[in-house]
Each structure stands twice: as structure tokens, then as C-alpha cells.
Design a protein around this motif. Structure first.
Motif, PDB file in Angstrom:
ATOM      1  N   GLY A   1       0.792  -1.215   0.000  1.00  0.00           N
ATOM      2  CA  GLY A   1       0.000   0.000   0.000  1.00  0.00           C
ATOM      3  C   GLY A   1       0.827   1.269   0.000  1.00  0.00           C
ATOM      4  O   GLY A   1       0.270   2.368   0.065  1.00  0.00           O
TER       5      GLY A   1
ATOM      6  N   THR B   1       0.679   4.118  -4.858  1.00  0.00           N
ATOM      7  CA  THR B   1      -0.594   4.083  -5.572  1.00  0.00           C
ATOM      8  C   THR B   1      -0.503   4.927  -6.822  1.00  0.00           C
ATOM      9  O   THR B   1       0.331   5.826  -6.935  1.00  0.00           O
TER      10      THR B   1
ATOM     11  N   ARG C   1      -5.764  -0.779   0.904  1.00  0.00           N
ATOM     12  CA  ARG C   1      -5.896  -2.213   1.093  1.00  0.00           C
ATOM     13  C   ARG C   1      -5.668  -2.585   2.541  1.00  0.00           C
ATOM     14  O   ARG C   1      -4.992  -1.880   3.298  1.00  0.00           O
TER      15      ARG C   1
ATOM     16  N   ASN D   1      -4.286  -5.914   4.141  1.00  0.00           N
ATOM     17  CA  ASN D   1      -3.715  -7.221   3.845  1.00  0.00           C
ATOM     18  C   ASN D   1      -4.096  -8.298   4.857  1.00  0.00           C
ATOM     19  O   ASN D   1      -4.003  -9.487   4.562  1.00  0.00           O
TER      20      ASN D   1
ATOM     21  N   VAL E   1      -9.337  -4.895  -0.757  1.00  0.00           N
ATOM     22  CA  VAL E   1      -8.881  -3.676  -1.401  1.00  0.00           C
ATOM     23  C   VAL E   1     -10.094  -2.782  -1.589  1.00  0.00           C
ATOM     24  O   VAL E   1     -11.194  -3.265  -1.892  1.00  0.00           O
TER      25      VAL E   1
ATOM     26  N   CYS F   1     -12.367  -5.167  -9.755  1.00  0.00           N
ATOM     27  CA  CYS F   1     -11.013  -5.293  -9.233  1.00  0.00           C
ATOM     28  C   CYS F   1     -10.293  -6.392 -10.001  1.00  0.00           C
ATOM     29  O   CYS F   1     -10.910  -7.302 -10.574  1.00  0.00           O
TER      30      CYS F   1
END
Length: 116
Positions: free
Chosen positions: A55, A58, A72, A74, A79, A96
Motif C-alpha cells: 500500500g 498508488t 488495502r 492485507n 482492497v 477489481c
């Protein structure tokens, strides 16, 4: 088996906000970049956003820069795409996507409709 399931779409007024979610399974989520695309009727699929594994990085498509945030989690294999200042031209199916083991995987899409 890789599976991506989007949710969070709906009907929103112009200027409104929405947060889309994508739940991932079947792969080690934290090892893969995740992307959002969208496709409006009769138009080509358009890149919306991408997020790196942690992350930390971006990037966004020109049409949504400055008013969208991809993030996101994890630990939850999720996401997100937060969109603000929604416009009618944002109306589309939002997908996505990830690339795993040389293959592209897509969710089923979630519909965003921006209308008064």
C-alpha cells in the motif's frame, strides 16, 4: 482458486461519495498489486487505480485523480476504492483485478450509477 468479489456499488447523486470493496481469496493477497478498472456501456475498459503490495505506492487514472483513494487491508484480503465528487461519467461497472501466475483475474463487477 483465485476469486475476487466486488461490493459497495449503488446509486449515488452527483457530488456524492462511495466506497467500493473487493474481497480476495485463493492467493497470497499481500504479495500482489491490486487494481481497479471500470467499464461504461459501449466504452472500453478503463484503468482506475492500482496499489502496491504494502500500500506504499498508488497510482490513478487521469479521470479519477484527486478524488479517489485506493487502499488495502492485507490482514483482511480487502482492497478498497473510495470515490468522492462523483460525476455522471463515473457511471460504470467497477472491477477489481490482479495478475497471478501469469493470468489476469477479474471480479464480477459492482455497478456504480451516478444520477440525480
Amino acid at each position: 482458486q483465485v476469486q475476487l468479489v466486488e461490493s459497495g456499488g449503488g446509486l449515488v447523486q452527483p457530488g456524492g461519495s462511495l466506497r467500493l470493496s473487493c474481497a480476495a481469496s485463493g492467493f497470497t493477497f499481500s504479495r500482489y498489486a491490486m487494481k481497479w478498472y471500470r467499464q461504461a456501456p459501449g466504452k472500453e475498459r478503463e484503468f482506475v487505480a492500482v496499489i502496491s503490495t504494502t500500500g506504499s505506492s498508488t497510482n490513478y487514472g487521469d479521470s479519477v485523480k484527486g478524488r479517489s483513494t485506493i487502499s488495502r487491508d492485507n490482514l483482511k484480503n480487502l482492497v478498497y476504492l473510495r470515490m468522492n465528487g462523483l460525476k455522471p461519467e463515473d457511471t460504470a461497472l467497477y472491477y477489481c483485478k490482479t495478475t497471478y501466475s501469469g493470468n489476469d483475474y477479474w471480479g464480477q463487477g459492482t455497478q456504480v450509477t451516478v444520477s440525480s
